[in-house]
Motif scaffolding. Sequence first.
Motif, PDB file in Angstrom:
ATOM      1  N   SER A   1      29.332  45.594  46.862  1.00  0.00           N
ATOM      2  CA  SER A   1      30.161  44.861  45.892  1.00  0.00           C
ATOM      3  C   SER A   1      29.372  43.895  45.023  1.00  0.00           C
ATOM      4  N   TYR A   2      28.087  43.691  45.312  1.00  0.00           N
ATOM      5  CA  TYR A   2      27.339  42.588  44.704  1.00  0.00           C
ATOM      6  C   TYR A   2      27.337  42.639  43.178  1.00  0.00           C
ATOM      7  N   ALA A   3      26.933  43.759  42.597  1.00  0.00           N
ATOM      8  CA  ALA A   3      26.810  43.832  41.143  1.00  0.00           C
ATOM      9  C   ALA A   3      28.162  43.657  40.468  1.00  0.00           C
ATOM     10  N   GLU A   4      29.182  44.278  41.031  1.00  0.00           N
ATOM     11  CA  GLU A   4      30.516  44.148  40.445  1.00  0.00           C
ATOM     12  C   GLU A   4      30.995  42.698  40.463  1.00  0.00           C
ATOM     13  N   LEU A   5      30.734  41.993  41.556  1.00  0.00           N
ATOM     14  CA  LEU A   5      31.150  40.595  41.638  1.00  0.00           C
ATOM     15  C   LEU A   5      30.495  39.762  40.549  1.00  0.00           C
ATOM     16  N   GLY A   6      29.226  40.040  40.266  1.00  0.00           N
ATOM     17  CA  GLY A   6      28.552  39.316  39.198  1.00  0.00           C
ATOM     18  C   GLY A   6      29.158  39.588  37.837  1.00  0.00           C
TER      19      GLY A   6
ATOM     20  N   GLY B   1      34.626  32.524  42.879  1.00  0.00           N
ATOM     21  CA  GLY B   1      34.859  33.002  44.236  1.00  0.00           C
ATOM     22  C   GLY B   1      36.138  33.784  44.401  1.00  0.00           C
ATOM     23  N   HIS B   2      36.719  34.287  43.296  1.00  0.00           N
ATOM     24  CA  HIS B   2      37.989  34.990  43.410  1.00  0.00           C
ATOM     25  C   HIS B   2      37.811  36.500  43.553  1.00  0.00           C
ATOM     26  N   GLY B   3      36.589  37.007  43.393  1.00  0.00           N
ATOM     27  CA  GLY B   3      36.362  38.432  43.579  1.00  0.00           C
ATOM     28  C   GLY B   3      36.414  38.803  45.050  1.00  0.00           C
ATOM     29  N   SER B   4      36.519  40.113  45.329  1.00  0.00           N
ATOM     30  CA  SER B   4      36.614  40.581  46.710  1.00  0.00           C
ATOM     31  C   SER B   4      35.441  41.491  47.046  1.00  0.00           C
ATOM     32  N   TYR B   5      34.909  41.320  48.267  1.00  0.00           N
ATOM     33  CA  TYR B   5      33.854  42.212  48.739  1.00  0.00           C
ATOM     34  C   TYR B   5      34.448  43.424  49.454  1.00  0.00           C
TER      35      TYR B   5
END
Length: 569
Positions: A273-278, A286-290
């Motif tokens: 999920s790292y790249a998408e969260l960025g 901090g509202h994105g989800s892993y």
Amino acid sequence: MSAPTPDASAFPAPVPNPAPDRPPRPAATIVVVRDSASGLEVLLSRRADGTDYTSGAWVFPGGIVDARDRDAHAACFGLDDAEASARLGLASGGLDFFIAAIRESFEESGLLFGRAVGDNDDVLDGDAAARLAPWRGAMHRREHGIAEMCAKEGIRLDAGALVYLSHWLTPLGRAKRYDTRFFIAAAPASQVALFDGTEMVEQLWIAPAEALARSTTLKLLTPTQKTLDLISRFADVAALMAWAREPRLVPLTMPHVAVGSQGPRPVMPDEPSYAELGRIDPAGHGHGSYDIVADRPVRLSERVIRVTAGNGSIMTGPGTNTYLVGGGPNNEWAAIDPGPAIDAHVEAILAAAPGKITRIFATHTHTDHSPATVALHARTGATIHGLAARHREWQDGTFVPHVTLQGGERIELVPGTTLAAIHTPGHASNHLCYLLEEEKTLFTGDHVMQMSTVVINPPDGDMRAYIESLRSLLGLDLDWLAPGHGFLMPEPRQAMEKVIAHRLGREAKVLDALRALTPATTSALLERVYADVPARLHPMAMRSLTAHLLKLRDEGVASEHEGAWALLS
């Protein structure tokens, strides 16, 4: 001052209005290691209880780079500022970080990397370090700098003993941000570590693997955990330091903060999920989800929304992704891959669409990608685009396109949003990828997947066509891949080259097995070629093995006779 490590297993809430341009404070951390009868050990100290997220954590010595650390340049040996800066990728001031790490080690643990000035430049022993102990509190209280101690006590600092290990940056959106350089060094001989009793209230030498095993009772921050995992791979200090001193790239690691099934936590660059969260949370709210949660819409951009079906499995990963693409002045949307025929998923797609769904596209007609087209069309009247199934096996016979695409078509969904269809046979003969031109994003269906390789299942699947299709995409100007399963994927060319290399690597194993076993049944070849794959996955691996063998047959490299395969030369 204790190391302001940039991450923690339990994060404070993000600040309400994060400032991405807020400069982080420079900091340094030193990982001190030694050999013991049972193997390599590392020094950890427990921080005193306080109010921030590092309270009570077991950490390596470290802290803020003090402005007065620069005054100690002249007291250093083994490394000057030019070389130190080059190692850290800085124009200047790199030696400040080395000095800060040495100072923090002395303040918090009493270990001083240095020599006494004299005829022989004697290494500091335990008695010498004990004699200098009063300076520890004075430097911690910032009454004096380390340069003053060096001048008054005749000390030279051994900057060359420290090796640059890693680089951590606090995520955006944190109230306090640090730019921390991690170093590693062998503990000074004849010195005894002793925690200061102020910042550090407990201390232990421990094997890295043991520290990780005790993480339920030892509070370990994320960089501490990752560092312990790294050094646990080495049997002794000599092997570790030899590796650390080899020329290598030290990447910057900035975790993202996200929420999910484990609550708020930092997400590392090696996580899916790292790249998408960025991308979706660049300011670090901090509202994105892993996690990918079934039927929960995720806004990926102004033009793109993802809704994932609740059909997660060993074949589909977290589930099949449906993408809504469009918007524009009339708020019209297209659905790419409606997914399996699950009523709840169809309802989730309709609920997630900000406006009317006017078009439906299918990447291919496997039963996890297109069957919901019938229900979605019935609810919306949307025009169906794609290619009908060309084989019966594993296919959705209910998919009947209104517009048959061959590849090469460009469809303007709404003003400023254009999809280009690209025929990419291999996984399926009717497979299409769709390029969102304005965002340089390729919707890959099952042509490229995240976290797993694609199964090629003959006769509809064709390994030769698959590799050729991948190669044909390498010339596209892309920023993102939007796979049929998983999160957004960055560095598209690298991702596709990796898949090609994997397939060719597997083919090389097939050739090696044929040379060793010719003639051989597919079962015998499977055991050898896929020895690295769990036996429970061998039925799926058999499909791809067959595809590899058929490719070699078509290329005149191998042949099959009465169930046995052999090389032709």
